[in-house]
Design an enzyme around this catalytic site. Structure first.
Site, mmCIF file in Angstrom:
data_model
loop_
_atom_site.group_PDB
_atom_site.id
_atom_site.type_symbol
_atom_site.label_atom_id
_atom_site.label_comp_id
_atom_site.label_asym_id
_atom_site.label_seq_id
_atom_site.Cartn_x
_atom_site.Cartn_y
_atom_site.Cartn_z
ATOM 1 N N SER A 157 93.328 -76.642 1.073
ATOM 2 C CA SER A 157 93.898 -76.237 -0.210
ATOM 3 C C SER A 157 93.215 -76.989 -1.344
ATOM 4 O O SER A 157 91.989 -76.933 -1.467
ATOM 5 C CB SER A 157 95.419 -76.469 -0.189
ATOM 6 O OG SER A 157 96.034 -75.849 -1.299
ATOM 7 N N GLU B 224 90.180 -68.684 1.765
ATOM 8 C CA GLU B 224 91.598 -68.411 2.000
ATOM 9 C C GLU B 224 92.359 -68.696 0.709
ATOM 10 O O GLU B 224 91.838 -69.348 -0.194
ATOM 11 C CB GLU B 224 92.138 -69.283 3.149
ATOM 12 C CG GLU B 224 92.084 -70.784 2.899
ATOM 13 C CD GLU B 224 93.239 -71.342 2.085
ATOM 14 O OE1 GLU B 224 94.328 -70.753 2.100
ATOM 15 O OE2 GLU B 224 93.026 -72.368 1.404
ATOM 16 N N HIS C 179 97.044 -70.981 4.505
ATOM 17 C CA HIS C 179 98.359 -71.527 4.177
ATOM 18 C C HIS C 179 99.506 -70.996 5.041
ATOM 19 O O HIS C 179 100.648 -71.395 4.840
ATOM 20 C CB HIS C 179 98.678 -71.251 2.715
ATOM 21 C CG HIS C 179 97.988 -72.180 1.754
ATOM 22 N ND1 HIS C 179 96.639 -72.077 1.482
ATOM 23 C CD2 HIS C 179 98.462 -73.209 1.022
ATOM 24 C CE1 HIS C 179 96.315 -73.007 0.598
ATOM 25 N NE2 HIS C 179 97.391 -73.711 0.301
#
Length: 295
Positions: free
Chosen positions: A101, A204, A271
């Protein structure tokens, strides 16, 4: 002797109860977790001031008794640290940074400076080994066990992958990338992401409507970040809102068309529940519906 890791909070503030739950999960795997007290000295939505987080990161890499440095979560703030990091000091430690992330920016710069890095679950996600259904706990445990294997030494892991439309059946190159919004936010800055020649770029994201994903990808592509890449591989896009019936893969393929980059989908990285780890910058090979990434 149990594996020992240093916990850091390089980005957003994390609720203490979430940290405690993650610690219990790691300890259930026999991992010894070391952390500064307090781990966080909250400033706005951040885990601490820039100086506080930098000092913590350097101390973690300088601890001779731990084998890895593990980010407790992402969020926002990691990019603020880039120009203050003593990369030679980190490289001397020869231990990997783990996260994903917002931590994507640190993983990319670790790789640039010869510091091992693992794109994988953040420490607080280890709570998933102790809660949820039996199947969910099993999946999370497998991902953390794979992460521990990558810390321990060279390991090859393979992941399911599928070509979208026309794509080569076999490709090889270093595996890089991470969170799309984070990478796009760095375009035009000294910290900007540039895919190495022949690389397989994994992307992602979470919670973004499709138009924002298209905007971020357009920014990455037209900023030159993907000019030397060999392919783009999509991980999970958890909670990302579609527009009509157009699949995200079609939007990505259309956006990438000027570069002629092949597109692959279905990687369990992101995630959602499925977030398997991979060694950042390691050699990858796509063949027979699998992506193999060396340790």
């Amino acid at each position: 002797m149990p594996l020992a890791v240093s916990l850091i909070a390089p980005s957003s503030f994390t609720a203490p109860e979430a940290i405690d739950a993650g610690l219990r999960g790691l300890e259930a795997l026999g991992v010894e977790v070391r952390l500064e007290t307090p781990l966080q000295a909250p400033q706005r939505y951040l885990a601490g001031s820039r100086a506080y987080r930098l000092d913590q990161l350097h101390a973690a890499f300088g601890d001779p008794e731990t084998q890895a440095v593990w980010a407790v979560r992402g969020g926002y703030g990691a990019a603020q640290l880039i120009d203050g990091i003593d990369w030679r000091r980190l490289a001397r430690s020869n231990k990997p940074l783990i996260g994903y992330s917002d931590v994507t920016v640190l993983l990319d710069h670790c790789h640039r400076h010869g510091v091992p890095a693992i794109h994988g679950p953040v420490a607080k996600a280890a709570a998933g080994m102790l809660e949820g259904s039996d199947d969910e706990r099993r999946i999370v445990r497998q991902q953390f066990e794979e992460t521990l294997a990558l810390i321990a030494g060279p390991t090859v892991l393979d992941y399911p992958i599928a070509p979208w439309a026309e794509a080569p059946t076999t490709l090889e190159g270093p595996v890089v990338g991470g969170n799309l919004a984070t990478l796009a936010s760095l375009v035009g800055t000294p910290a900007g992401f540039r895919a190495p020649p022949g690389s397989l770029v994994i992307l992602e994201d979470v919670g973004e409507p499709y138009y924002r994903l298209e905007r971020a990808l357009w920014q990455l592509m037209h900023g030159g970040a993907l000019d030397r890449a060999a392919a783009v591989c999509l991980g999970t896009f958890e909670g990302c809102r579609p527009y009509g019936d157009t699949p995200l893969e079609a939007i990505v393929a259309e956006t990438l068309a000027p570069l002629g980059l092949p597109l692959y989908t279905g990687l369990p990285s992101g995630h959602g529940l499925h977030n398997r780890p991979w060694r950042y910058g390691a050699s990858g090979r796509i063949a027979d519906g699998r992506l193999s990434v060396g340790g």
